[in-house]
Scaffold this motif. Sequence first.
Motif, mmCIF file in Angstrom:
data_model
loop_
_atom_site.group_PDB
_atom_site.id
_atom_site.type_symbol
_atom_site.label_atom_id
_atom_site.label_comp_id
_atom_site.label_asym_id
_atom_site.label_seq_id
_atom_site.Cartn_x
_atom_site.Cartn_y
_atom_site.Cartn_z
ATOM 1 N N PRO A 253 22.853 -54.522 -63.033
ATOM 2 C CA PRO A 253 23.534 -53.295 -63.485
ATOM 3 C C PRO A 253 23.525 -52.163 -62.465
ATOM 4 C CG PRO A 253 22.253 -54.214 -65.272
ATOM 5 C CD PRO A 253 21.891 -54.992 -64.043
ATOM 6 N N PRO A 254 22.358 -51.812 -61.858
ATOM 7 C CA PRO A 254 22.416 -50.758 -60.833
ATOM 8 C C PRO A 254 23.317 -51.111 -59.653
ATOM 9 C CG PRO A 254 20.149 -51.144 -61.531
ATOM 10 C CD PRO A 254 20.977 -52.244 -62.114
ATOM 11 N N ILE A 255 23.297 -52.397 -59.228
ATOM 12 C CA ILE A 255 24.153 -52.818 -58.116
ATOM 13 C C ILE A 255 25.618 -52.621 -58.483
ATOM 14 C CG2 ILE A 255 24.941 -54.794 -56.746
ATOM 15 C CD1 ILE A 255 22.108 -55.915 -56.891
ATOM 16 N N ALA A 256 25.999 -53.063 -59.680
ATOM 17 C CA ALA A 256 27.391 -52.958 -60.115
ATOM 18 C C ALA A 256 27.830 -51.504 -60.268
ATOM 19 C CB ALA A 256 27.580 -53.707 -61.436
ATOM 20 N N VAL A 257 26.946 -50.661 -60.808
ATOM 21 C CA VAL A 257 27.287 -49.246 -60.993
ATOM 22 C C VAL A 257 27.511 -48.571 -59.646
ATOM 23 C CG1 VAL A 257 26.394 -47.018 -61.757
ATOM 24 C CG2 VAL A 257 26.157 -49.006 -63.235
ATOM 25 N N VAL A 258 26.599 -48.807 -58.691
ATOM 26 C CA VAL A 258 26.714 -48.185 -57.367
ATOM 27 C C VAL A 258 27.966 -48.671 -56.643
ATOM 28 C CG1 VAL A 258 25.660 -48.020 -55.087
ATOM 29 C CG2 VAL A 258 24.249 -47.752 -57.128
ATOM 30 N N LEU A 259 28.227 -49.981 -56.669
ATOM 31 C CA LEU A 259 29.416 -50.522 -56.007
ATOM 32 C C LEU A 259 30.698 -49.981 -56.635
ATOM 33 C CD1 LEU A 259 28.515 -54.269 -55.368
ATOM 34 C CD2 LEU A 259 28.929 -52.511 -53.656
#
Length: 307
Positions: A253-259
Amino acid sequence: MIGAAFAIMCLVFGTTFLAIKIGVEAGLPPFMSAGIRFMIAGALMFAWMLMKGRVKMSLLWRKEMLLTGAGLTFGTFAALYWAEQYVSSGVGAILSATGPIMIMVMQTVLLRQKTSARIITGCLIGFVGVIFVVMPGVTIGGSPLWLWGCIVILIGEVCYSAGALYSKKVINQFKESDPVAINAVQMMYGGLLLLILSAFTESWNISVIDWTSAIISLIYLTVIGSMVGHSLFYWIMSRTNPLFPATWLYISPPIAVVLGAIVYNEHVSWMTWIGVVLIVSGLLFMNDKVTGWFKSRRNSNTLAENP
């Protein structure tokens, strides 16, 4: 090697939500795009397993594969691909991380398994996180389709949870078949169901598709997302335990949000970030076996350094 493979797997799975969004925004019909992805990936993986002699053709005709594919692939990704027309890739990843929570709920309600206070507390924390993620779209008067997109993703995670529980039984039933081959066949069935749904519900108007973005998205999701990502998942599982590789759900989730914010300029509110923290915290709090695994690894490393 395990650490490097795990890092690559988390990055791959974390980026697939943005790749889905790019494909949908490029004009690819969602169900058709998902169907092609899983049909091709499943067929290539099954052919590879067949050449290595680790699966029999008879596996293709088992109804158990159809039922597994209907839950794990068809229900989950029909919901996600449709919803990402209306919600951001970051929100899609966050809500998809509720799958383990729903598995715990199903085990308690349907399978009558005992549930500890720790698991109940983790579920409640995760549920509050879902509220924080969905709340901005409700309070600012967002589009009804945005809210429906969030609801549909959660319904898709119910399908995933049911499929995951059923797949455990299937893997035990077909012990002579490689789990990678079982996953390949269920992906083929899921992809076929998605294409059938697309044929009845979508208009295949190729003139409106941005083919450059669409093809890049499709190739990335098929090769990197489905084939590389899932192969790494099973490789890590064979060298650790069934639980450890599943912890990618805590990191994606953090990776997807940042990207999504960087590449696609998706808006991320402070409430969304609170939702991310609460959902991930709830998952970690529920899964004491994960924390126990990390503690055992840390203790073994300490003993190795100080014999």
